[in-house]
Scaffold this active site. Sequence first.
Site, PDB file in Angstrom:
ATOM      1  N   MET A 161      -7.842  12.910   1.740  1.00 40.48           N
ATOM      2  CA  MET A 161      -8.955  13.170   0.834  1.00 40.48           C
ATOM      3  C   MET A 161     -10.183  12.429   1.341  1.00 40.48           C
ATOM      4  SD  MET A 161      -8.057  11.178  -2.681  1.00 40.48           S
ATOM      5  CE  MET A 161      -7.532   9.476  -2.778  1.00 40.48           C
ATOM      6  N   TYR A 427      -9.053   0.266  -3.127  1.00 45.75           N
ATOM      7  CA  TYR A 427      -9.181   1.720  -3.041  1.00 45.75           C
ATOM      8  C   TYR A 427      -8.581   2.443  -4.240  1.00 45.75           C
ATOM      9  CZ  TYR A 427      -4.644   1.854  -0.360  1.00 45.75           C
ATOM     10  OH  TYR A 427      -3.360   1.746   0.091  1.00 45.75           O
ATOM     11  N   GLU A 428      -8.924   3.731  -4.338  1.00 47.44           N
ATOM     12  CA  GLU A 428      -8.618   4.567  -5.502  1.00 47.44           C
ATOM     13  C   GLU A 428      -9.243   4.019  -6.784  1.00 47.44           C
ATOM     14  OE1 GLU A 428      -7.643   7.310  -4.684  1.00 47.44           O
ATOM     15  OE2 GLU A 428      -6.995   6.736  -2.687  1.00 47.44           O
ATOM     16  N   GLY A 429     -10.398   3.390  -6.646  1.00 46.88           N
ATOM     17  CA  GLY A 429     -11.067   2.762  -7.783  1.00 46.88           C
ATOM     18  C   GLY A 429     -10.662   1.306  -7.842  1.00 46.88           C
TER      19      GLY A 429
END
Length: 568
Positions: A161, A427-429
Site C-alpha cells: 500500500m 506506522y499504520e497511524g
Amino acid sequence: MPYRAPVDDYTFLFDHIVGLDQVAATDRFADATSDVTTAILTEAGKLCEDIIAPLQRAGDLHPAKLENGVVRTSPGYADGYQAIAEGGWVGIAADPEYGGMGLPMTVTTAVNEMMSAACLSLQLAPLMTQGQIEALEHHASDEIKALYLPKLISGEWTGTMNLTEPQAGSDVGALSSKAEDNGDGTYSISGQKIYISWGDNDFTENVCHLVLARLPGAPAGTKGISLFLVPRNIPDENGNPGVANTLKVVSLEHKMGLHGSPTCVMQYDGAKGWMVGPEGGGMAAMFTMMNNARLGVGGQGVGAAEGAYQHALGYALDRKQGKTEGDTGTIIDHADVRRMLMTMRAETYAARGIALLCAKAIDMTTATDDETWKSRAALLTPIAKAFGTDIGNEVAGMGIQVHGGMGFVEETGAAQYARDVRVTTIYEGTNGIQAMDLVARKMMDGGEAAARIFDEIETAAEAARATFPKMAEAVWQASETLRETTEWMIAQNHRVRFAGAVPYLRAFARVLGGHIHLQSALNDQGGAHEKVARFYIQRLLPEHDSLLAQAQAGDYDVYALTPEEFAA
C-alpha cells in the site's frame, strides 16, 4: 534458546477467554472447529520454528539491497517466503472463491503473531498482501478480483500500500500524486511514495501496488483522493506478468531495524493503473486495508515481545553470575531477573488476549453484520494496535536488560528485537493517533460500546469473587474507575480529550489485561496462568490509577509553554 511457537497459549485463550466456539457456531466460520484450529496452529508453529525463525539473524546481518534497479533480498528469504506461500498462509483469511482458506481473523492473528516472533522482517511481506487482498475483496471490480485475487492469495504475487509522500505523512490529504484518465478504463499514475514496505522483491512474479492519487479537478483533502491498483508488470491477455510498468524503486531506506524488509522510495511516471472503488473513494477503500494492518501490526508487537521474552529466558536459564537464591545457579534465580521475566510474560499474554478479542469482534461482525460487534471491533482496534506495539517495545527493551551488558552486544541478537519492533508504534497511524481515535471517533456513540465491555468485565469479576476475592475486587474496581473516567472524558472538548488520550488508552488496556488474566486464573487454578495473573493484577494493574489521573489532568499543562519557551 530456539523459538518455540506458543500454540498452547493460543488454544487456551481460544477455549477459555476469547470464545472461538461462538465464531465457529456461525454459518460463515462453521469449519473453524476446535480440532481444525488446533491443527492449523500446530502446522503454522512448525513452519515458524523450523523454517522462518532461522532467518531472523540472516536478514539483520545481510540486509536487502538495491542492485541495478532490482531489490535483492536477504539470504534464505526466497525459500522462507515460498514455504509461507505454498502452505496457503498468505490467503489464510481470504475468500475460498478465489483460493483462500476462509478462516477467521482470530486464527489468522495467531498465525501472523507466530510469524512475527520468528522473523518480523519476512512476515511483513504476507501481512501487506493480506491487507491488499481484503481491500480488493471489498472494493474492487469483479474483473480485478478475478485476475488479481487468485495470484495474491496463492502468494505468486505480493501486494503493497502506497500512502505516504515526503510532504504527506499522517496528513494523507496533502498528497500530490496525480492520476489521469486514459479513456480506456485505465489511468496514468505519477508521483513519488515513500516508506513502502516490501515495495519490490526478487522472489515473486509480480508486485501489486495500491496507490492513492488525485484526479484533475478533484477537491482538496481526503475527499479528492482515489485508489489505484498499479502492478510492477502489466498482466497480458492471459493474466501473466507482461511488460514492465513505468515505475521503479528509487532507493531503499537505511533503517534502524527490519533490515531484511526492503522499505522503498517508489517513483511512478505515468504508470498504468486501474481504479479500485469509486472516484474520490480512495480513503474509504484504503482504510479497509489500514484497519486490517492496524490489528496486524499490533500482533507484530506481540510477536516481537514473545520472541524477546523467549530469547531472554534462554539466556537467564544459562547465564551464571553472582550468588543466587535458588538451585539453578543461573541468573534466573535473581529477584530482579525474575521480576523482569514475569513482567515480560504477563504483558505479552495480556496484549495477545486483547488482539484476539479484537479479532473475534471482527469475525463476528463479518459473520453476523451485527452493529454491536461492529462497534466493539472498532473500539478495540486502536487499543490492540497501540498496546500491542507499546508492549513489544517495552518487552524487547527489558529483554536487553535481562542480558545485561551482553544485551548491548549485537552478537547475542537481543538488540535486534528492540530495533525491529521500534517502528511498529509509528506506522499504520502512530500510537498517539490511535489514542486520539479512541477518545474521539470511537466515543461518538456516547461510550456505549465501552460501557458494554465494562459491564462484562464487572459481571465476570463478580462471579470470580468466590474463588479469588482479592483479584476479583481489584479488577472490578479498576473497571469501575475506568468507566467513570470514560464518562468524564466524553463530556470534555477534543483538546482536553487529546491531552489525556495516551494514558487513557493505556489504562483501558491495563483493565482489559486484568480481566483476561483473572479469567485465565479461574480456568487454570493452581497452574501457571493463575500465578502469572496474580503478578499482573498485584503489580501491573494498579498503574491504571495513575494513568487515569493523567487522563483527567486537562490540557493546560500540555499547552503551558509557548514554542519559544520550548527552545529557551
